[in-house]
Write an enzyme that holds these catalytic residues in place. Structure first.
Site, PDB file in Angstrom:
ATOM      1  N   HIS A 176     -21.653  26.664 -32.293  1.00 42.53           N
ATOM      2  CA  HIS A 176     -21.332  27.909 -33.055  1.00 42.53           C
ATOM      3  C   HIS A 176     -21.147  29.153 -32.205  1.00 42.53           C
ATOM      4  O   HIS A 176     -21.190  30.230 -32.500  1.00 42.53           O
ATOM      5  CB  HIS A 176     -22.423  28.048 -33.941  1.00 42.53           C
ATOM      6  CG  HIS A 176     -22.438  27.040 -35.155  1.00 42.53           C
ATOM      7  ND1 HIS A 176     -23.543  26.725 -35.725  1.00 42.53           N
ATOM      8  CD2 HIS A 176     -21.606  26.017 -35.357  1.00 42.53           C
ATOM      9  CE1 HIS A 176     -23.682  25.784 -36.545  1.00 42.53           C
ATOM     10  NE2 HIS A 176     -22.401  25.309 -36.400  1.00 42.53           N
ATOM     11  N   ASN A 212     -40.157  19.451 -36.748  1.00 41.53           N
ATOM     12  CA  ASN A 212     -39.894  20.295 -37.564  1.00 41.53           C
ATOM     13  C   ASN A 212     -41.282  20.711 -38.368  1.00 41.53           C
ATOM     14  O   ASN A 212     -41.644  19.524 -38.782  1.00 41.53           O
ATOM     15  CB  ASN A 212     -38.677  20.209 -38.632  1.00 41.53           C
ATOM     16  CG  ASN A 212     -38.372  21.372 -39.161  1.00 41.53           C
ATOM     17  OD1 ASN A 212     -39.064  22.205 -39.972  1.00 41.53           O
ATOM     18  ND2 ASN A 212     -37.038  21.663 -39.151  1.00 41.53           N
ATOM     19  N   THR A 246     -34.188  22.340 -37.082  1.00 41.17           N
ATOM     20  CA  THR A 246     -32.871  22.393 -37.996  1.00 41.17           C
ATOM     21  C   THR A 246     -33.364  22.396 -39.278  1.00 41.17           C
ATOM     22  O   THR A 246     -33.720  21.058 -39.700  1.00 41.17           O
ATOM     23  CB  THR A 246     -31.657  22.042 -37.374  1.00 41.17           C
ATOM     24  OG1 THR A 246     -30.400  22.334 -38.154  1.00 41.17           O
ATOM     25  CG2 THR A 246     -31.677  20.662 -37.083  1.00 41.17           C
ATOM     26  N   ALA A 252     -41.583  23.394 -32.445  1.00 46.65           N
ATOM     27  CA  ALA A 252     -40.877  22.946 -31.289  1.00 46.65           C
ATOM     28  C   ALA A 252     -41.845  23.015 -30.005  1.00 46.65           C
ATOM     29  O   ALA A 252     -41.918  22.333 -29.203  1.00 46.65           O
ATOM     30  CB  ALA A 252     -39.796  23.538 -31.145  1.00 46.65           C
ATOM     31  N   VAL A 256     -26.697  30.614 -31.491  1.00 44.64           N
ATOM     32  CA  VAL A 256     -25.991  31.366 -30.477  1.00 44.64           C
ATOM     33  C   VAL A 256     -26.535  32.318 -29.911  1.00 44.64           C
ATOM     34  O   VAL A 256     -26.204  33.238 -29.280  1.00 44.64           O
ATOM     35  CB  VAL A 256     -24.989  32.230 -31.647  1.00 44.64           C
ATOM     36  CG1 VAL A 256     -24.168  31.315 -32.540  1.00 44.64           C
ATOM     37  CG2 VAL A 256     -25.918  33.119 -32.737  1.00 44.64           C
ATOM     38  N   CYS A 264     -11.075  46.549 -29.024  1.00 46.60           N
ATOM     39  CA  CYS A 264     -10.636  46.120 -27.772  1.00 46.60           C
ATOM     40  C   CYS A 264      -9.813  46.950 -27.127  1.00 46.60           C
ATOM     41  O   CYS A 264      -8.844  47.752 -27.782  1.00 46.60           O
ATOM     42  CB  CYS A 264      -9.782  44.680 -28.010  1.00 46.60           C
ATOM     43  SG  CYS A 264      -9.330  43.688 -26.606  1.00 46.60           S
TER      44      CYS A 264
END
Ligand code: BV8
Length: 248
Positions: A123, A214, A191, A232, A107, A151
């Site tokens: 996500h 990984n 992951t 990575a 995210v 809001c």
């Protein structure tokens, strides 16, 4: 020949053109963004599964927002790393000669900041918010003036991410599933494969197309054609370079 060399040789021989990169928190680890389940991943004494839920938000919206604002502050300081940039370059290289789908569980928005455009954020995004009444959704890049933010419509604002127990965005997930089932190279990058239904996408990838990147063992290692036990930032650039070379 080590596993990376073997993976590169296989890519040069098979010349994949329909590529999916499926990423998790590990792709951002070298940018300084904490992973979820690693030793450094925990925040205070809480686990992601205890805070990233609608129940936790209903019970204590301030605590949940403090956790998200702490993560947002870490991510603001972070820069995309060599893995993010290599994946953005792969998308450009395949633009007219194949297909490249970046499917991320993250995210943090670092893939987009690195220049990736075709990104399926399964996500959500931690820098977008929506109101609990589900009427308004907008970017909130800076810290909110108050915690928890409210809001204009009067209901609480929440991070526009998918919490445990919430459904993934159906259009995004079906696009990711369609790309996965037609891939001739399915890169699994950073992951643990702990979270579903996202992790289930790897089961849609045709047999023999998975390359798992990984430093630690993962459930994908057993079904991968190659398990690259490296980071990575170290392994993704040479893999992408082989993909690009194989296109020419
Ligand atoms: C749902 C957003 C139903 C929030 C996140 C089976 C089927 C369906 C659901 C379930 C199922 N079994 C269980 C479930 C329920 C649950 C689930 O999966 N629970 C788990 C914990 C068992 N799933 C859900 O609740 C999902 N929703 O199923 O809804 C439904 C349907 C219809 C209607 C209503 C409801 C929603 C799940 C989404 C949760 N949200 N994030 C936020 O971020 O705050 S998940 C969260 O975990 C992050 O998105 C993260 O990306 C994701 C996965 O974790 P990883 O990315 O893998 O990160 P992790 O730390 O675990 O691992 C990092 C890896 O990197 C490690 O392997 C490490 O070795 C490696 N690494 C470290 N350094 C490096 C590296 N790799 C490379 N380089 C390095 N340098």
């Amino acid at each position: 020949m080590n596993t990376l060399d073997n993976a590169i040789r296989w890519i040069l021989e098979t010349r994949p053109r329909r590529i999916v990169a499926f990423t998790g928190a590990g792709v951002s680890a070298e940018s300084g963004v904490p992973t979820f389940r690693g030793a450094t991943g925990l925040w205070k004494e809480y686990r992601a599964e205890d805070l990233a839920t609608p129940e936790a938000f209903r019970r204590d919206p301030r605590l949940v927002w403090e956790w998200y604002e702490w993560r947002r502050s870490k991510i603001r300081e972070a820069e995309p790393n060599a893995a993010h940039h290599a994946l953005a370059a792969a998308e450009i290289a395949l633009e007219s000669r194949g297909r490249f789908d970046l499917v991320t569980q993250n995210v943090d928005g670092l893939h987009v900041r690195a220049g990736s455009r075709r990104v399926h954020e399964l996500h959500g995004n931690i820098f977008r918010v929506r109101c609990a009444a589900n009427r308004h959704r907008f970017d909130m890049l800076e810290p909110p003036g108050e915690i928890p933010p409210v809001c204009d419509c009067g209901s609480l604002l929440r991070p526009d991410v998918v919490w445990f127990g919430e459904a993934l965005p159906s259009e995004t997930f079906s696009q990711a599933a369609e790309a996965s089932s037609g891939a001739d190279l399915f890169l699994v990058i950073g992951t643990s494969g702990a979270v579903y239904p996202a992790a289930g996408l790897a089961q849609l990838a045709p047999r023999g197309t998975i390359v798992d990147i990984n430093p630690d063992e993962t459930p994908f290692g057993r079904v991968a054609r190659f398990a690259l036990r490296d980071t990575a930032a170290a392994a993704v650039p040479p893999i992408v370079q082989a993909v690009v070379e194989a296109l020419s």
